[in-house]
Design a protein around this motif. Sequence first.
Motif, PDB file in Angstrom:
ATOM      1  N   GLY A  33      10.752  -2.259   1.974  1.00  0.00           N
ATOM      2  CA  GLY A  33      10.156  -1.749   3.198  1.00  0.00           C
ATOM      3  C   GLY A  33       9.009  -2.594   3.707  1.00  0.00           C
ATOM      4  N   ILE A  34       8.938  -3.849   3.289  1.00  0.00           N
ATOM      5  CA  ILE A  34       7.850  -4.747   3.675  1.00  0.00           C
ATOM      6  C   ILE A  34       8.404  -5.882   4.530  1.00  0.00           C
ATOM      7  CG2 ILE A  34       6.072  -6.334   2.845  1.00  0.00           C
ATOM      8  CD1 ILE A  34       6.060  -4.672   0.234  1.00  0.00           C
ATOM      9  N   LYS A  35       7.898  -6.030   5.718  1.00  0.00           N
ATOM     10  CA  LYS A  35       8.289  -7.141   6.570  1.00  0.00           C
ATOM     11  C   LYS A  35       7.389  -8.333   6.293  1.00  0.00           C
ATOM     12  CE  LYS A  35       8.537  -8.849  11.305  1.00  0.00           C
ATOM     13  NZ  LYS A  35       8.153  -8.630  12.716  1.00  0.00           N
ATOM     14  N   ILE A  36       7.990  -9.476   5.996  1.00  0.00           N
ATOM     15  CA  ILE A  36       7.241 -10.719   5.918  1.00  0.00           C
ATOM     16  C   ILE A  36       7.215 -11.308   7.327  1.00  0.00           C
ATOM     17  CG2 ILE A  36       7.224 -13.073   4.991  1.00  0.00           C
ATOM     18  CD1 ILE A  36       8.380 -11.955   2.414  1.00  0.00           C
ATOM     19  N   ASP A  37       6.035 -11.389   7.894  1.00  0.00           N
ATOM     20  CA  ASP A  37       5.907 -11.824   9.289  1.00  0.00           C
ATOM     21  C   ASP A  37       6.046 -13.336   9.430  1.00  0.00           C
ATOM     22  OD1 ASP A  37       4.973  -9.204  10.708  1.00  0.00           O
ATOM     23  OD2 ASP A  37       3.759  -9.349   8.889  1.00  0.00           O
ATOM     24  N   ALA A  74     -14.375  -5.194   4.762  1.00  0.00           N
ATOM     25  CA  ALA A  74     -14.275  -6.320   5.683  1.00  0.00           C
ATOM     26  C   ALA A  74     -13.212  -6.127   6.757  1.00  0.00           C
ATOM     27  CB  ALA A  74     -13.990  -7.607   4.902  1.00  0.00           C
ATOM     28  N   GLY A  75     -12.275  -5.217   6.552  1.00  0.00           N
ATOM     29  CA  GLY A  75     -11.238  -4.985   7.559  1.00  0.00           C
ATOM     30  C   GLY A  75     -10.319  -6.173   7.756  1.00  0.00           C
ATOM     31  N   MET A  76      -9.887  -6.774   6.646  1.00  0.00           N
ATOM     32  CA  MET A  76      -8.984  -7.914   6.749  1.00  0.00           C
ATOM     33  C   MET A  76      -7.596  -7.462   7.195  1.00  0.00           C
ATOM     34  SD  MET A  76     -10.168 -10.329   3.628  1.00  0.00           S
ATOM     35  CE  MET A  76     -11.823 -11.038   3.662  1.00  0.00           C
ATOM     36  N   THR A  77      -6.931  -8.299   7.984  1.00  0.00           N
ATOM     37  CA  THR A  77      -5.631  -7.926   8.549  1.00  0.00           C
ATOM     38  C   THR A  77      -4.515  -8.893   8.179  1.00  0.00           C
ATOM     39  OG1 THR A  77      -6.245  -9.076  10.603  1.00  0.00           O
ATOM     40  CG2 THR A  77      -6.639  -6.709  10.513  1.00  0.00           C
ATOM     41  N   ILE A  78      -4.802  -9.893   7.324  1.00  0.00           N
ATOM     42  CA  ILE A  78      -3.793 -10.869   6.918  1.00  0.00           C
ATOM     43  C   ILE A  78      -3.798 -10.997   5.395  1.00  0.00           C
ATOM     44  CG2 ILE A  78      -2.972 -13.250   7.132  1.00  0.00           C
ATOM     45  CD1 ILE A  78      -4.613 -13.452   9.732  1.00  0.00           C
ATOM     46  N   LEU A  79      -2.604 -10.924   4.788  1.00  0.00           N
ATOM     47  CA  LEU A  79      -2.450 -11.143   3.346  1.00  0.00           C
ATOM     48  C   LEU A  79      -1.464 -12.277   3.132  1.00  0.00           C
ATOM     49  CD1 LEU A  79      -2.897 -10.330   0.370  1.00  0.00           C
ATOM     50  CD2 LEU A  79      -0.989  -8.720   0.635  1.00  0.00           C
ATOM     51  N   ARG A  80      -1.888 -13.279   2.378  1.00  0.00           N
ATOM     52  CA  ARG A  80      -1.049 -14.442   2.080  1.00  0.00           C
ATOM     53  C   ARG A  80      -0.569 -14.350   0.633  1.00  0.00           C
ATOM     54  NH1 ARG A  80      -3.026 -20.111   0.561  1.00  0.00           N
ATOM     55  NH2 ARG A  80      -1.265 -21.520   0.919  1.00  0.00           N
ATOM     56  N   ASN A  81       0.718 -14.183   0.447  1.00  0.00           N
ATOM     57  CA  ASN A  81       1.322 -14.107  -0.881  1.00  0.00           C
ATOM     58  C   ASN A  81       1.899 -15.453  -1.295  1.00  0.00           C
ATOM     59  OD1 ASN A  81       0.781 -11.357  -1.247  1.00  0.00           O
ATOM     60  ND2 ASN A  81       2.702 -10.725  -0.283  1.00  0.00           N
ATOM     61  N   GLY A  82       2.071 -15.617  -2.596  1.00  0.00           N
ATOM     62  CA  GLY A  82       2.677 -16.835  -3.122  1.00  0.00           C
ATOM     63  C   GLY A  82       4.165 -16.634  -3.359  1.00  0.00           C
ATOM     64  N   ARG A  87      -3.269 -13.086  -9.271  1.00  0.00           N
ATOM     65  CA  ARG A  87      -4.485 -12.272  -9.075  1.00  0.00           C
ATOM     66  C   ARG A  87      -4.140 -10.870  -8.595  1.00  0.00           C
ATOM     67  NH1 ARG A  87      -5.076 -16.852 -11.580  1.00  0.00           N
ATOM     68  NH2 ARG A  87      -7.254 -17.172 -12.224  1.00  0.00           N
ATOM     69  N   SER A  88      -2.936 -10.688  -8.038  1.00  0.00           N
ATOM     70  CA  SER A  88      -2.477  -9.326  -7.761  1.00  0.00           C
ATOM     71  C   SER A  88      -2.337  -8.544  -9.064  1.00  0.00           C
ATOM     72  CB  SER A  88      -1.131  -9.355  -7.031  1.00  0.00           C
ATOM     73  OG  SER A  88      -1.248  -9.921  -5.754  1.00  0.00           O
ATOM     74  N   LEU A  89      -1.872  -9.213 -10.107  1.00  0.00           N
ATOM     75  CA  LEU A  89      -1.779  -8.584 -11.432  1.00  0.00           C
ATOM     76  C   LEU A  89      -3.157  -8.191 -11.930  1.00  0.00           C
ATOM     77  CD1 LEU A  89      -0.416  -7.864 -14.140  1.00  0.00           C
ATOM     78  CD2 LEU A  89      -0.547 -10.297 -14.743  1.00  0.00           C
ATOM     79  N   VAL A  90      -4.146  -9.054 -11.726  1.00  0.00           N
ATOM     80  CA  VAL A  90      -5.514  -8.748 -12.155  1.00  0.00           C
ATOM     81  C   VAL A  90      -6.014  -7.478 -11.465  1.00  0.00           C
ATOM     82  CG1 VAL A  90      -7.906  -9.564 -12.121  1.00  0.00           C
ATOM     83  CG2 VAL A  90      -6.056 -11.152 -12.695  1.00  0.00           C
ATOM     84  N   LEU A 119       0.583  -4.954  -4.060  1.00  0.00           N
ATOM     85  CA  LEU A 119      -0.591  -5.289  -3.256  1.00  0.00           C
ATOM     86  C   LEU A 119      -0.265  -5.240  -1.767  1.00  0.00           C
ATOM     87  CD1 LEU A 119      -3.522  -6.188  -3.024  1.00  0.00           C
ATOM     88  CD2 LEU A 119      -2.725  -8.564  -3.201  1.00  0.00           C
ATOM     89  N   SER A 120       0.900  -5.739  -1.390  1.00  0.00           N
ATOM     90  CA  SER A 120       1.294  -5.698   0.016  1.00  0.00           C
ATOM     91  C   SER A 120       1.333  -4.268   0.521  1.00  0.00           C
ATOM     92  CB  SER A 120       2.660  -6.366   0.201  1.00  0.00           C
ATOM     93  OG  SER A 120       2.627  -7.730  -0.170  1.00  0.00           O
ATOM     94  N   GLN A 121       1.885  -3.364  -0.279  1.00  0.00           N
ATOM     95  CA  GLN A 121       1.950  -1.959   0.116  1.00  0.00           C
ATOM     96  C   GLN A 121       0.559  -1.363   0.258  1.00  0.00           C
ATOM     97  OE1 GLN A 121       4.421  -0.727  -3.161  1.00  0.00           O
ATOM     98  NE2 GLN A 121       6.314  -0.822  -1.965  1.00  0.00           N
ATOM     99  N   GLN A 122      -0.323  -1.685  -0.677  1.00  0.00           N
ATOM    100  CA  GLN A 122      -1.688  -1.188  -0.606  1.00  0.00           C
ATOM    101  C   GLN A 122      -2.425  -1.734   0.608  1.00  0.00           C
ATOM    102  OE1 GLN A 122      -3.198   1.065  -2.750  1.00  0.00           O
ATOM    103  NE2 GLN A 122      -1.174   1.318  -3.663  1.00  0.00           N
ATOM    104  N   ALA A 123      -2.231  -3.009   0.884  1.00  0.00           N
ATOM    105  CA  ALA A 123      -2.905  -3.641   2.019  1.00  0.00           C
ATOM    106  C   ALA A 123      -2.404  -3.081   3.343  1.00  0.00           C
ATOM    107  CB  ALA A 123      -2.711  -5.152   1.964  1.00  0.00           C
ATOM    108  N   LEU A 124      -1.090  -2.924   3.457  1.00  0.00           N
ATOM    109  CA  LEU A 124      -0.525  -2.375   4.692  1.00  0.00           C
ATOM    110  C   LEU A 124      -1.025  -0.961   4.938  1.00  0.00           C
ATOM    111  CD1 LEU A 124       3.115  -3.721   4.293  1.00  0.00           C
ATOM    112  CD2 LEU A 124       1.519  -4.375   6.109  1.00  0.00           C
ATOM    113  N   ALA A 125      -1.168  -0.179   3.883  1.00  0.00           N
ATOM    114  CA  ALA A 125      -1.658   1.190   4.028  1.00  0.00           C
ATOM    115  C   ALA A 125      -3.094   1.229   4.513  1.00  0.00           C
ATOM    116  CB  ALA A 125      -1.537   1.933   2.698  1.00  0.00           C
ATOM    117  N   ARG A 126      -3.839   0.135   4.306  1.00  0.00           N
ATOM    118  CA  ARG A 126      -5.237   0.076   4.725  1.00  0.00           C
ATOM    119  C   ARG A 126      -5.416  -0.700   6.028  1.00  0.00           C
ATOM    120  NH1 ARG A 126      -5.189   0.841  -0.682  1.00  0.00           N
ATOM    121  NH2 ARG A 126      -6.942   1.967  -1.613  1.00  0.00           N
TER     122      ARG A 126
END
Length: 474
Positions: free
Chosen positions: A199-203, A80-88, A54-57, A132-139
């Motif tokens: 440059g993305i940390k997986i927490d 919504a101001g979401m602060t968590i992204l779950r990747n596969g 769905r990131s591709l979508v 998507l991770s980069q976009q989400a972190l920037a927001r």
Amino acid sequence: MLSRFAAASVVLARFSNAWPPAGHQQPSGPVIHVAPNTKYQGFDGIGISEAFQRSLVLHQLDTPSQNLVLDYLFSSEKGAGMTILRNGLGSSPDQGWDHMQSIAPSPPTPNLNTSQLDFIPLPRDDQYQVWLSQQALARGVKYIYADAWSADYYMKTNNNETNGGYLCGVTNTSCATGDWRQAYANKITRYIQDYQAYGIKIDYVGFLNEPDLSTPYASMQSDGQQAADFLTVLYPTLQQAGISTQIACCDGSGWEENRERLTGIQAAGAEYTLGLVTAHGYSSAPGAPFATPKKVWQTEWSTFDNLNYNWYVRGSQSEGLTWANHIQQTFTVSNVTGFLYWWGAANATDNEPLIFINGTNEVSVTKRLWAHAHFGSRFIRQGASRIGATVTGDSTNALNVSAFANTDGSTAIQVINNGNTTETVTLEGLYCPRPVQTWLTNQANNLTLSVVHAGRRGNIVADVPAKSLLSFYV
């Protein structure tokens, strides 16, 4: 149809300068008492996933539609101001639709039982999850959680990515190719390092998804002992690699299904390896808290009935009011620090996403998104704590409440009115050094700013319409 951010102004609240004033009777309606000194769990936020491509979508949308969706999901000012992204974390040998491709799609040769794998680069930047991770972190996203639905087919007892099976090497398994626990740990380690290179940390990282089920898509089964068998390999592997990513487990299909696996991990003496306990809400809804000192997230939950954009019409499982209650009760009853819906945005024909992508660039927002927004970073910030909030004088038991204290001294209080009539509530127990805002969501409003009061000491009196969620930001 492009949804617009609501900005209507409706006066719904009043402020009394001192309570009670001389000769004034106590309020006859419900009273919400906030207790800032009564502190419960911390708060990590709300979130979503865009796994299964769905990131591709999202990436295929034009730029204005991309930004619209991303802002709806992650912006604390517009959405919504979401602060968590779950990747596969993929395990598929190919990039077919709905597949999450592995970074190690083929077994190493010539020794199938080797602990080292010949990794390949992330395909298309991990099917645009890097983007998507980069976009989400920037927001404003604070946490990236990478979760694997399965190990690779050649590491499992059934030699198949799908239909369950177990990781070779754990208790009660026997594989002709040997023990694949170290190889699986090495793959996860390499995946984290690949993201670090971007440059993305997986927490947090997980290695199981709904291990109580065998499904026709990527899946791998495990009980608590078997999870512990792998945890005691993965934990030192990450440490030896100098990786600070913490391990999450076990994303059970329901609350009680996950409790069973957590209990098994504890019995095996492996709870120390965990940084996060994770569970879903499908097979059994979130209930009594888990007996663990670890943080707990509800990491996946949605509905699969016919498309529904409504807040409240008949009380169906997919309506916004239903989800407002789910979110609030998971924080207040189950003591989670994070709550994740399944897909944030997707080209779906049921209610798996919060936002529907209909056609090439057509974006439609459901009321479920605005239910989440009341618990997002617009009001509740990183480092916040849930605090005491109770209701008295609610004769119909229609009101549900929660409250969170931010480190800057502000407080967010969510009041859900499940009843059929407006309730005039009195909010007490807070000092108000700044303007008091009220925000309304119901069938007619999407996080509408209702009123702003001048900051002063006293109680707040507000009308909470029927079938509504009203948040106070003090």
